[in-house]
Design a protein around this motif. Structure first.
Motif, mmCIF file in Angstrom:
data_model
loop_
_atom_site.group_PDB
_atom_site.id
_atom_site.type_symbol
_atom_site.label_atom_id
_atom_site.label_comp_id
_atom_site.label_asym_id
_atom_site.label_seq_id
_atom_site.Cartn_x
_atom_site.Cartn_y
_atom_site.Cartn_z
ATOM 1 N N LEU A 1 0.969 -1.063 -0.109
ATOM 2 C CA LEU A 1 0.010 -0.104 0.044
ATOM 3 C C LEU A 1 0.800 1.395 0.020
ATOM 4 O O LEU A 1 2.106 1.153 0.428
ATOM 5 C CB LEU A 1 -1.021 -0.026 1.205
ATOM 6 C CG LEU A 1 -1.943 -0.942 1.263
ATOM 7 C CD1 LEU A 1 -2.630 -0.832 2.695
ATOM 8 C CD2 LEU A 1 -3.254 -0.873 0.071
ATOM 9 N N PRO A 2 0.296 2.275 -0.474
ATOM 10 C CA PRO A 2 1.053 3.644 -0.363
ATOM 11 C C PRO A 2 1.366 4.034 0.819
ATOM 12 O O PRO A 2 0.710 3.807 1.709
ATOM 13 C CB PRO A 2 0.162 4.686 -0.993
ATOM 14 C CG PRO A 2 -0.669 3.718 -1.818
ATOM 15 C CD PRO A 2 -0.808 2.386 -1.306
ATOM 16 N N ALA A 3 2.448 4.701 1.235
ATOM 17 C CA ALA A 3 2.833 4.907 2.542
ATOM 18 C C ALA A 3 1.772 6.064 3.070
ATOM 19 O O ALA A 3 1.036 6.623 2.367
ATOM 20 C CB ALA A 3 4.097 6.210 2.327
ATOM 21 N N GLY A 4 1.518 5.885 4.489
ATOM 22 C CA GLY A 4 0.536 6.658 5.046
ATOM 23 C C GLY A 4 -0.861 6.002 4.969
ATOM 24 O O GLY A 4 -1.753 6.223 5.584
ATOM 25 N N SER A 5 -1.181 4.872 4.197
ATOM 26 C CA SER A 5 -2.307 4.122 4.200
ATOM 27 C C SER A 5 -2.639 3.524 5.436
ATOM 28 O O SER A 5 -1.628 3.125 6.104
ATOM 29 C CB SER A 5 -2.568 3.322 2.857
ATOM 30 O OG SER A 5 -2.240 3.952 1.711
ATOM 31 N N VAL A 6 -3.846 3.414 5.667
ATOM 32 C CA VAL A 6 -4.236 2.567 7.137
ATOM 33 C C VAL A 6 -5.290 1.499 6.684
ATOM 34 O O VAL A 6 -6.481 1.825 5.982
ATOM 35 C CB VAL A 6 -4.884 3.584 7.946
ATOM 36 C CG1 VAL A 6 -5.214 2.839 9.300
ATOM 37 C CG2 VAL A 6 -3.813 4.673 8.381
ATOM 38 N N GLN A 7 -5.138 0.423 7.128
ATOM 39 C CA GLN A 7 -6.125 -0.955 6.992
ATOM 40 C C GLN A 7 -6.651 -0.817 8.365
ATOM 41 O O GLN A 7 -6.057 -1.253 9.233
ATOM 42 C CB GLN A 7 -5.599 -2.079 6.556
ATOM 43 C CG GLN A 7 -4.712 -1.897 5.063
ATOM 44 C CD GLN A 7 -4.452 -3.394 4.550
ATOM 45 O OE1 GLN A 7 -5.092 -4.001 3.897
ATOM 46 N NE2 GLN A 7 -3.419 -4.053 5.194
ATOM 47 N N SER A 8 -7.960 -0.571 8.484
ATOM 48 C CA SER A 8 -8.606 -1.044 9.765
ATOM 49 C C SER A 8 -9.066 -2.260 9.887
ATOM 50 O O SER A 8 -8.936 -3.143 8.959
ATOM 51 C CB SER A 8 -9.499 -0.083 10.131
ATOM 52 O OG SER A 8 -10.562 0.028 9.180
ATOM 53 N N LYS A 9 -9.584 -2.609 11.158
ATOM 54 C CA LYS A 9 -10.316 -3.974 11.391
ATOM 55 C C LYS A 9 -11.485 -4.092 10.189
ATOM 56 O O LYS A 9 -12.341 -3.364 10.100
ATOM 57 C CB LYS A 9 -10.824 -4.007 12.648
ATOM 58 C CG LYS A 9 -9.726 -4.117 13.863
ATOM 59 C CD LYS A 9 -10.440 -4.288 15.020
ATOM 60 C CE LYS A 9 -9.524 -4.460 16.078
ATOM 61 N NZ LYS A 9 -10.041 -4.718 17.560
ATOM 62 N N THR A 10 -11.701 -5.614 9.779
ATOM 63 C CA THR A 10 -12.700 -6.084 9.137
ATOM 64 C C THR A 10 -13.494 -6.704 10.154
ATOM 65 O O THR A 10 -13.267 -6.668 11.165
ATOM 66 C CB THR A 10 -12.218 -7.041 7.979
ATOM 67 O OG1 THR A 10 -11.725 -8.177 8.848
ATOM 68 C CG2 THR A 10 -11.258 -6.292 7.134
ATOM 69 N N ASP A 11 -14.582 -7.348 9.652
ATOM 70 C CA ASP A 11 -15.478 -8.266 10.450
ATOM 71 C C ASP A 11 -14.801 -9.397 10.887
ATOM 72 O O ASP A 11 -15.176 -9.983 11.599
ATOM 73 C CB ASP A 11 -16.830 -8.292 9.938
ATOM 74 C CG ASP A 11 -17.586 -6.993 10.000
ATOM 75 O OD1 ASP A 11 -17.496 -6.290 11.201
ATOM 76 O OD2 ASP A 11 -18.461 -6.874 9.106
ATOM 77 N N PRO B 1 -7.793 5.873 14.536
ATOM 78 C CA PRO B 1 -6.755 4.733 14.775
ATOM 79 C C PRO B 1 -7.056 3.565 13.549
ATOM 80 O O PRO B 1 -8.101 3.281 13.194
ATOM 81 C CB PRO B 1 -7.424 4.275 16.297
ATOM 82 C CG PRO B 1 -8.888 4.496 16.146
ATOM 83 C CD PRO B 1 -9.157 5.970 15.239
ATOM 84 N N ALA B 2 -5.934 2.931 13.681
ATOM 85 C CA ALA B 2 -5.760 1.583 12.934
ATOM 86 C C ALA B 2 -6.916 0.422 13.220
ATOM 87 O O ALA B 2 -7.357 -0.077 12.376
ATOM 88 C CB ALA B 2 -4.250 0.965 12.825
ATOM 89 N N ASP B 3 -7.279 0.729 14.644
ATOM 90 C CA ASP B 3 -8.227 -0.476 14.824
ATOM 91 C C ASP B 3 -9.686 0.017 15.037
ATOM 92 O O ASP B 3 -10.550 -0.622 15.767
ATOM 93 C CB ASP B 3 -7.790 -1.144 16.355
ATOM 94 C CG ASP B 3 -7.867 0.113 17.491
ATOM 95 O OD1 ASP B 3 -8.021 1.479 17.086
ATOM 96 O OD2 ASP B 3 -7.655 -0.400 18.456
ATOM 97 N N ALA B 4 -9.787 1.038 14.143
ATOM 98 C CA ALA B 4 -11.392 1.678 14.064
ATOM 99 C C ALA B 4 -12.166 0.504 13.499
ATOM 100 O O ALA B 4 -11.968 -0.125 12.656
ATOM 101 C CB ALA B 4 -11.223 2.972 13.060
ATOM 102 N N MET B 5 -13.443 0.569 14.133
ATOM 103 C CA MET B 5 -14.505 -0.339 13.706
ATOM 104 C C MET B 5 -14.985 -0.107 12.479
ATOM 105 O O MET B 5 -15.228 0.952 12.036
ATOM 106 C CB MET B 5 -15.837 -0.518 14.809
ATOM 107 C CG MET B 5 -14.952 -1.037 16.197
ATOM 108 S SD MET B 5 -14.080 -2.683 15.982
ATOM 109 C CE MET B 5 -15.576 -3.766 15.607
ATOM 110 N N PRO B 6 -15.453 -1.054 11.543
ATOM 111 C CA PRO B 6 -16.156 -0.763 10.240
ATOM 112 C C PRO B 6 -17.202 0.418 10.202
ATOM 113 O O PRO B 6 -17.061 1.328 9.304
ATOM 114 C CB PRO B 6 -16.623 -1.955 9.686
ATOM 115 C CG PRO B 6 -15.679 -2.928 10.532
ATOM 116 C CD PRO B 6 -15.589 -2.532 11.720
ATOM 117 N N ALA B 7 -18.077 0.334 11.175
ATOM 118 C CA ALA B 7 -18.945 1.168 11.131
ATOM 119 C C ALA B 7 -18.710 2.853 11.500
ATOM 120 O O ALA B 7 -19.011 3.709 10.752
ATOM 121 C CB ALA B 7 -20.058 1.038 12.446
ATOM 122 N N LEU B 8 -17.498 2.918 12.086
ATOM 123 C CA LEU B 8 -17.066 4.332 12.431
ATOM 124 C C LEU B 8 -16.115 4.751 10.954
ATOM 125 O O LEU B 8 -16.449 5.919 10.613
ATOM 126 C CB LEU B 8 -15.956 4.222 13.567
ATOM 127 C CG LEU B 8 -15.222 5.595 13.852
ATOM 128 C CD1 LEU B 8 -16.408 6.761 14.005
ATOM 129 C CD2 LEU B 8 -14.334 5.434 14.927
#
Length: 182
Positions: free
Chosen positions: A108-118, A153-160
């Motif tokens: 992924l490009p620098a600075g990208s964030v993958q948050s939690k999935t279900d 945050p990186a651990d943000a929930m999908p709904a947020l």
């Protein structure tokens, strides 16, 4: 008078959609079927759990960043299933390679964030519908955003994440693919 306005209206509609925001994949065709490469590798599934290559074009003016989501509205949860959420993709980004959704995010490009999935973890989580269920829809969406980054945050929930995407949206482009297990 209406008769004279109709051609102008039709021409205006055709011109406004001629260069609409678009999302596609060289590996997954819109309306097609995901491959075993995009099937999850757990929960009773044994696929490759690899995100497909994606590319987008004709982005809305003023786009300052992008986000990408993959969502299954047919999951038997009452609220669907989020398979991938990645945000803070730089505005110059127009594609992601195969495997960009690996948990380490190295493609992924620098600075990208993958948050939690279900699935409870970051990164692409492939399709894994229940055995014998009708094929599920997997909606791939790229979101053009009016902000440089989402302050999440990186651990943000999908709904947020979804809330913040909708609050900062300039537009989105989607395609749907299907997957079932028998």
């Amino acid at each position: 008078m209406v008769r004279h306005l109709l051609p102008t209206l039709v021409f205006g509609l055709l011109c406004s959609t001629a260069h609409a925001f678009q999302l596609g994949s060289s590996e997954v065709k819109a309306g097609g079927t995901l491959s075993r490469a995009q099937e999850f590798n757990s929960f009773g599934c044994s696929g490759g759990n690899t995100s497909p290559a994606l590319a987008w074009s004709d982005v809305p003016a003023g786009t300052r960043s992008f986000a990408l989501t993959v969502y299954d509205p047919d999951a038997p949860t009452g609220s669907g299933w989020w398979h991938w959420l990645v945000f803070n993709l730089p505005a110059a980004t127009r594609s992601l390679p195969t495997g960009a959704g690996s948990a380490d995010g190295q493609h992924l490009p620098a600075g990208s964030v993958q948050s939690k999935t279900d699935y409870g973890q970051p990164g692409f989580g492939g399709a894994c519908p229940p055995l014998g269920d009708k094929p599920h829809r997997y909606i791939f969406t790229v979101h053009a955003l009016k902000v440089d980054k989402l302050d999440l945050p990186a651990d943000a929930m999908p709904a947020l994440v979804g809330y913040m995407l909708n609050a900062n949206s300039l537009g989105k482009a989607s395609f749907t693919a299907f997957y079932g297990r028998h």
